[in-house]
Design a protein around this motif. Sequence first.
Motif, PDB file in Angstrom:
ATOM      1  N   MET A 292      31.493  37.339  38.658  1.00 49.93           N
ATOM      2  CA  MET A 292      30.806  37.817  39.853  1.00 49.93           C
ATOM      3  C   MET A 292      31.738  38.682  40.698  1.00 49.93           C
ATOM      4  O   MET A 292      31.312  39.669  41.310  1.00 49.93           O
ATOM      5  CB  MET A 292      30.287  36.626  40.652  1.00 49.93           C
ATOM      6  CG  MET A 292      29.209  35.821  39.915  1.00 49.93           C
ATOM      7  SD  MET A 292      28.879  34.187  40.634  1.00 49.93           S
ATOM      8  CE  MET A 292      28.209  34.632  42.241  1.00 49.93           C
ATOM      9  N   ALA A 293      33.023  38.306  40.725  1.00 47.38           N
ATOM     10  CA  ALA A 293      34.005  39.088  41.482  1.00 47.38           C
ATOM     11  C   ALA A 293      34.159  40.487  40.893  1.00 47.38           C
ATOM     12  O   ALA A 293      34.425  41.457  41.622  1.00 47.38           O
ATOM     13  CB  ALA A 293      35.348  38.366  41.490  1.00 47.38           C
TER      14      ALA A 293
ATOM     15  N   THR B 146      39.134  31.372  43.650  1.00 49.25           N
ATOM     16  CA  THR B 146      39.000  32.463  42.682  1.00 49.25           C
ATOM     17  C   THR B 146      38.623  33.766  43.376  1.00 49.25           C
ATOM     18  O   THR B 146      39.160  34.830  43.078  1.00 49.25           O
ATOM     19  CB  THR B 146      37.927  32.110  41.633  1.00 49.25           C
ATOM     20  OG1 THR B 146      38.274  30.871  41.004  1.00 49.25           O
ATOM     21  CG2 THR B 146      37.810  33.201  40.581  1.00 49.25           C
ATOM     22  N   HIS B 147      37.659  33.667  44.292  1.00 52.57           N
ATOM     23  CA  HIS B 147      37.264  34.812  45.124  1.00 52.57           C
ATOM     24  C   HIS B 147      36.669  34.245  46.414  1.00 52.57           C
ATOM     25  O   HIS B 147      35.857  33.315  46.355  1.00 52.57           O
ATOM     26  CB  HIS B 147      36.222  35.680  44.411  1.00 52.57           C
ATOM     27  CG  HIS B 147      35.871  36.928  45.176  1.00 52.57           C
ATOM     28  ND1 HIS B 147      35.015  36.912  46.259  1.00 52.57           N
ATOM     29  CD2 HIS B 147      36.271  38.222  45.018  1.00 52.57           C
ATOM     30  CE1 HIS B 147      34.892  38.144  46.728  1.00 52.57           C
ATOM     31  NE2 HIS B 147      35.649  38.948  45.996  1.00 52.57           N
ATOM     32  N   PRO B 148      37.033  34.768  47.575  1.00 50.91           N
ATOM     33  CA  PRO B 148      36.516  34.229  48.838  1.00 50.91           C
ATOM     34  C   PRO B 148      34.991  34.165  48.860  1.00 50.91           C
ATOM     35  O   PRO B 148      34.304  35.131  48.521  1.00 50.91           O
ATOM     36  CB  PRO B 148      37.045  35.213  49.883  1.00 50.91           C
ATOM     37  CG  PRO B 148      38.291  35.764  49.269  1.00 50.91           C
ATOM     38  CD  PRO B 148      37.988  35.872  47.796  1.00 50.91           C
ATOM     39  N   LEU B 149      34.471  33.016  49.265  1.00 53.34           N
ATOM     40  CA  LEU B 149      33.034  32.825  49.390  1.00 53.34           C
ATOM     41  C   LEU B 149      32.596  33.041  50.836  1.00 53.34           C
ATOM     42  O   LEU B 149      33.317  32.675  51.766  1.00 53.34           O
ATOM     43  CB  LEU B 149      32.644  31.402  48.959  1.00 53.34           C
ATOM     44  CG  LEU B 149      32.997  30.967  47.542  1.00 53.34           C
ATOM     45  CD1 LEU B 149      32.527  29.533  47.308  1.00 53.34           C
ATOM     46  CD2 LEU B 149      32.395  31.911  46.502  1.00 53.34           C
ATOM     47  N   SER B 150      31.418  33.581  50.994  1.00 56.23           N
ATOM     48  CA  SER B 150      30.843  33.765  52.330  1.00 56.23           C
ATOM     49  C   SER B 150      29.818  32.705  52.651  1.00 56.23           C
ATOM     50  O   SER B 150      29.629  32.359  53.829  1.00 56.23           O
ATOM     51  CB  SER B 150      30.191  35.148  52.438  1.00 56.23           C
ATOM     52  OG  SER B 150      31.165  36.166  52.326  1.00 56.23           O
ATOM     53  N   ALA B 151      29.127  32.183  51.629  1.00 50.62           N
ATOM     54  CA  ALA B 151      28.030  31.256  51.887  1.00 50.62           C
ATOM     55  C   ALA B 151      27.953  30.146  50.849  1.00 50.62           C
ATOM     56  O   ALA B 151      28.256  30.349  49.674  1.00 50.62           O
ATOM     57  CB  ALA B 151      26.704  32.019  51.924  1.00 50.62           C
ATOM     58  N   LEU B 152      27.565  29.002  51.330  1.00 50.69           N
ATOM     59  CA  LEU B 152      27.233  27.849  50.491  1.00 50.69           C
ATOM     60  C   LEU B 152      25.776  27.521  50.759  1.00 50.69           C
ATOM     61  O   LEU B 152      25.406  27.245  51.907  1.00 50.69           O
ATOM     62  CB  LEU B 152      28.107  26.650  50.850  1.00 50.69           C
ATOM     63  CG  LEU B 152      27.669  25.290  50.297  1.00 50.69           C
ATOM     64  CD1 LEU B 152      27.833  25.252  48.779  1.00 50.69           C
ATOM     65  CD2 LEU B 152      28.444  24.157  50.951  1.00 50.69           C
ATOM     66  N   GLN B 153      24.939  27.568  49.737  1.00 48.87           N
ATOM     67  CA  GLN B 153      23.525  27.238  49.929  1.00 48.87           C
ATOM     68  C   GLN B 153      23.269  25.828  49.414  1.00 48.87           C
ATOM     69  O   GLN B 153      23.585  25.494  48.281  1.00 48.87           O
ATOM     70  CB  GLN B 153      22.622  28.231  49.192  1.00 48.87           C
ATOM     71  CG  GLN B 153      21.147  27.990  49.487  1.00 48.87           C
ATOM     72  CD  GLN B 153      20.235  29.108  49.000  1.00 48.87           C
ATOM     73  OE1 GLN B 153      19.161  28.846  48.477  1.00 48.87           O
ATOM     74  NE2 GLN B 153      20.665  30.348  49.180  1.00 48.87           N
TER      75      GLN B 153
ATOM     76  N   PRO C  40      33.932  26.714  33.118  1.00 55.29           N
ATOM     77  CA  PRO C  40      34.733  26.542  34.336  1.00 55.29           C
ATOM     78  C   PRO C  40      34.213  27.449  35.448  1.00 55.29           C
ATOM     79  O   PRO C  40      33.917  28.629  35.199  1.00 55.29           O
ATOM     80  CB  PRO C  40      36.141  26.944  33.901  1.00 55.29           C
ATOM     81  CG  PRO C  40      36.164  26.672  32.424  1.00 55.29           C
ATOM     82  CD  PRO C  40      34.773  27.032  31.947  1.00 55.29           C
ATOM     83  N   VAL C  41      34.079  26.907  36.644  1.00 54.12           N
ATOM     84  CA  VAL C  41      33.517  27.690  37.739  1.00 54.12           C
ATOM     85  C   VAL C  41      34.353  28.935  38.005  1.00 54.12           C
ATOM     86  O   VAL C  41      33.830  29.970  38.439  1.00 54.12           O
ATOM     87  CB  VAL C  41      33.382  26.822  39.009  1.00 54.12           C
ATOM     88  CG1 VAL C  41      34.754  26.449  39.581  1.00 54.12           C
ATOM     89  CG2 VAL C  41      32.536  27.523  40.053  1.00 54.12           C
ATOM     90  N   GLU C  42      35.651  28.864  37.711  1.00 49.78           N
ATOM     91  CA  GLU C  42      36.514  30.033  37.894  1.00 49.78           C
ATOM     92  C   GLU C  42      36.067  31.202  37.023  1.00 49.78           C
ATOM     93  O   GLU C  42      36.160  32.371  37.444  1.00 49.78           O
ATOM     94  CB  GLU C  42      37.970  29.667  37.561  1.00 49.78           C
ATOM     95  CG  GLU C  42      38.625  28.720  38.545  1.00 49.78           C
ATOM     96  CD  GLU C  42      38.345  27.256  38.256  1.00 49.78           C
ATOM     97  OE1 GLU C  42      38.931  26.405  38.947  1.00 49.78           O
ATOM     98  OE2 GLU C  42      37.537  26.954  37.332  1.00 49.78           O
ATOM     99  N   GLU C  43      35.573  30.913  35.826  1.00 46.96           N
ATOM    100  CA  GLU C  43      35.128  31.987  34.930  1.00 46.96           C
ATOM    101  C   GLU C  43      33.837  32.629  35.444  1.00 46.96           C
ATOM    102  O   GLU C  43      33.684  33.858  35.394  1.00 46.96           O
ATOM    103  CB  GLU C  43      34.932  31.447  33.517  1.00 46.96           C
ATOM    104  CG  GLU C  43      36.227  31.008  32.842  1.00 46.96           C
ATOM    105  CD  GLU C  43      36.014  30.594  31.393  1.00 46.96           C
ATOM    106  OE1 GLU C  43      34.926  30.879  30.839  1.00 46.96           O
ATOM    107  OE2 GLU C  43      36.947  29.984  30.814  1.00 46.96           O
TER     108      GLU C  43
END
Length: 310
Positions: free
Chosen positions: A136-137, A164-171, A128-131
């Motif tokens: 990373m968080a 889950t945790h605020p993202l700054s960038a999408l590549q 799961p992407v949350e895990e």
Amino acid sequence: MRHLGELEVSDIGLGCLGMSWAYGYADPGLARQTITLAVEEGVTLFDTAASYGHGNNERLLGQALGRRRSEVVVATKTGLTSLPVFGIPTGRDGRPRTIRRAVDDSLRRLGTDWIDLYYLHRVDPKVPVEESIGAMAEAVQAGKVRYLGVSEATAEEVRRAHATHPLSALQMEWSLFRRKVEDQVLGVARELGIGVVAYSPLGQGMLTGHPSSTTRLGRLDYRRFMPRWRGDGLRTNMRQVAVVQEVADQVGASAAQVALAWLLAKGEDVVPIPGTTKPHNLRSNLGASTVRLSPQQVERLDAVAAASRF
């Protein structure tokens, strides 16, 4: 300067992949010169990954930056496995225990105490992407990482990761030849205040129109085996490169500069990271910041993707 969330970076960054893998032999000395010149020219976003050359790319970047590390934003990635010798990607591993170990390994190879922007290179379908983002968080909380991002994620995955945790960038891969990001995920990123980093903005070199990136690929260049560089695919794409060159002639720029200027015109939240191993190419790419395209020229370039075989 532009913003990826709260992270301020130069409007054009430097992708370092080709300095260690993918496009044939790259002279390490020339690569270091290119990185040094990039810093001197005001580039602040340097993009690498643990999987590029099986860690060798991170080592190269860290050594080249040296004492100037604090002047720039270093972005690296986790979540892909690769072959030890050739660095060829072999799969995905987004397990938390793997990510926890990967953070420390990247810090060691980069020779730094912190990573400015840490991406999940690919979402692992088995985790799961949350895990993955949760692990990373933990690195953010520990002071090892400043900001998080994801690469090549779907709109739904971006939402779940950001929750889950605020993202700054999408590549995402984004160029005149590849515009899938515009379908859904771009809108989600903008809704959530996430900046977009465009990798392969020159179509892996094809949009430059240069023979070394189109019809004269080296024997160790993996592009030789891709359909877009073979037969009808190559012929169709080269006709579209000719359109880009026509616009370039109109504005007194190179085809590469026009391809980058087109991306820069897509929004202040877009930061392309063209890769190069040569100082003169770097200087040329940075010149895209001063190229201005008319609405009619942008519209003509927009049609290139629909006609390409990419």
